[in-house]
Scaffold this active site. Structure first.
Site, mmCIF file in Angstrom:
data_model
loop_
_atom_site.group_PDB
_atom_site.id
_atom_site.type_symbol
_atom_site.label_atom_id
_atom_site.label_comp_id
_atom_site.label_asym_id
_atom_site.label_seq_id
_atom_site.Cartn_x
_atom_site.Cartn_y
_atom_site.Cartn_z
ATOM 1 N N ASP A 38 0.401 -1.321 -0.153
ATOM 2 C CA ASP A 38 0.112 0.135 0.145
ATOM 3 C C ASP A 38 0.877 1.656 0.286
ATOM 4 O O ASP A 38 0.370 2.402 -0.239
ATOM 5 C CB ASP A 38 -0.972 -0.393 1.207
ATOM 6 C CG ASP A 38 -1.550 -0.984 1.494
ATOM 7 O OD1 ASP A 38 -1.900 -2.096 -0.388
ATOM 8 O OD2 ASP A 38 -3.027 -1.319 2.352
ATOM 9 N N GLU B 231 -9.336 0.629 -3.895
ATOM 10 C CA GLU B 231 -11.228 -0.640 -2.702
ATOM 11 C C GLU B 231 -11.233 0.649 -2.032
ATOM 12 O O GLU B 231 -12.607 0.101 -1.801
ATOM 13 C CB GLU B 231 -9.834 -1.736 -2.368
ATOM 14 C CG GLU B 231 -9.042 -1.887 -0.980
ATOM 15 C CD GLU B 231 -8.525 -2.425 -0.400
ATOM 16 O OE1 GLU B 231 -9.131 -3.619 -1.227
ATOM 17 O OE2 GLU B 231 -7.543 -1.971 -0.152
HETATM 18 O O1 F6P Z 1 -2.239 -3.687 3.570
HETATM 19 C C1 F6P Z 1 -2.059 -4.321 2.519
HETATM 20 C C2 F6P Z 1 -3.492 -5.634 2.042
HETATM 21 O O2 F6P Z 1 -2.809 -5.863 0.619
HETATM 22 C C3 F6P Z 1 -4.668 -4.259 1.530
HETATM 23 O O3 F6P Z 1 -4.424 -3.353 0.770
HETATM 24 C C4 F6P Z 1 -5.465 -4.799 1.302
HETATM 25 O O4 F6P Z 1 -6.783 -4.407 1.724
HETATM 26 C C5 F6P Z 1 -5.205 -6.131 2.694
HETATM 27 O O5 F6P Z 1 -4.316 -6.261 2.521
HETATM 28 C C6 F6P Z 1 -5.914 -7.709 2.061
HETATM 29 O O6 F6P Z 1 -5.311 -8.219 3.315
HETATM 30 P P1 F6P Z 1 -6.113 -9.373 3.441
HETATM 31 O O7 F6P Z 1 -4.966 -10.623 3.113
HETATM 32 O O8 F6P Z 1 -6.138 -9.689 5.369
HETATM 33 O O9 F6P Z 1 -7.477 -9.879 2.382
#
Ligand code: F6P
Length: 342
Positions: free
Chosen positions: A128, A222
């Site tokens: 991010d 998102e």
């Molecule tokens: O923080 C990194 C990230 O890739 C975000 O961009 C995303 O919202 C989240 O992790 C997704 O997390 P998970 O893999 O737990 O669904």
């Protein structure tokens, strides 16, 4: 010295490059030993570790993911979590820990150091790129390149079918991936969570693009939201750090744009594709340099610190800085991309 290493939070390309650099320099140049804790904070909490020497890190530089495993386990949500970790390090004769993670993992590391005296050095990672203390985090460049390649491909199919194609990319608290991938991929609209968007204006951009005989590509982070919010509720499931699982904005836009413009629209959600696979050269170099400097910090007893990229230098900053400031896309930067909208 005996040093523990763990990788916490969501995985990202470059984690193995950090682990390799730490172990290669630590073993071959400093004579240290390593303990690899599995799955982030779960490893030291439950005493789950694996050997971590030069043979274990051979060939992992280009590999995505993390050989140590990752999890979103929060030690402060576990009964006596901090004390259990301190005890485990003592039992394993570990002199200090290198924690590689994002705001959650490093936030826990800072508390373990400040409140419980656990000797820890942090290494920042997240696709991010939203940690204020460092100019860039590794994993971001790879994610942007993956999203850019997807956008390149979507342009041709959008044009063939005269459709609106909407690409949803990751970015929990910041729209960096959307902004960079959108700019690099020639998107016609970029929507980020920092600036709630006007749906009517988005539809005008869509119409304008079709007037030029080309089909529009929208890139949406998102976490982006329309002005006034969406009518549907989002996923309410929380992880151990209290984050909701985001997603769904591209499909919402698909329906709204079709309804308002009469044009066919299709959503593509890139999801975890952005976090998988081999890191770019930029991320391999940054991750490797972070690893080399982390071992220097541990060597010097610089606990409670974190490696950070400032310009082209790697510096040590206070671990507490890792979570002090969220780095979001400034409006002035976003407006540079608006030249290409519509
Ligand atoms: O923080 C990194 C990230 O890739 C975000 O961009 C995303 O919202 C989240 O992790 C997704 O997390 P998970 O893999 O737990 O669904």
């Amino acid at each position: 010295m005996r040093i523990g290493v763990l990788t916490g939070g969501g995985d990202c390309p470059g984690l193995n490059a950090v682990i390799r650099a730490i172990v290669r320099k630590g073993v071959e140049h400093r004579g240290h030993e390593f303990v690899g804790y599995r799955d982030g904070w779960r490893g030291p909490l439950e005493g789950d570790s694996r050997p971590l020497g030069v043979p274990e890190v051979r060939g992992i530089l280009p590999r995505g993911g993390t050989i140590l495993g990752a999890s979103r386990t929060n030690p402060f949500k576990e009964d006596g979590g901090a004390q259990r970790i301190a005890q485990r390090l003592e039992d394993d004769r570990v002199d200090g820990l290198i924690a590689i993670g994002g705001e959650d993992t490093l936030g826990a590391a800072a508390r373990l150091y400040d409140e419980h005296g656990v000797p820890v050095v942090g290494v920042p990672k997240t696709i991010d790129n939203d940690l204020g203390a460092t100019d860039y985090t590794f994993g971001f460049d790879t994610a942007v390149n993956i999203a850019m390649e997807a956008i390149d491909r979507l342009h041709t199919t959008a044009d063939s079918h005269h459709r609106v194609l909407i690409v949803e990319v990751m970015g929990r608290h910041a729209g960096w991936i959307a902004f960079h991938a959108g700019l690099a991929g020639g998107a016609n609209v970029i929507l980020i969570l920092e600036l709630p968007f006007d749906l009517e204006r988005v539809c005008q951009f869509v119409g304008r693009r079709f007037e030029h005989q080309f089909a529009p590509i929208l890139v949406v982070a998102e976490g982006a939201q329309p002005l006034g919010g969406m009518s549907e509720t989002r996923n309410e499931k929380l992880d151990q750090f209290g984050h909701v699982a985001l997603g769904g904005i591209a499909h919402w836009l698909e329906g709204e744009i079709e309804k308002r413009t009469g044009k066919e629209a299709r959503a593509t959600v890139l999801g975890h594709v952005q976090r998988g696979g081999t890191p770019t050269a930029f991320d391999r170099v940054l991750a490797t340099r972070f690893g080399l400097h982390a071992i220097d910090a541990a060597d010097a007893g610089d606990w409670g610190k974190m490696t950070a990229l400032r310009g082209t230098d790697i510096q040590l900053v206070e671990l507490s800085e890792a979570t002090a400031e969220l780095k979001t896309v400034p409006e002035s930067l976003y407006s540079e991309a608006e030249v290409f909208f519509g």
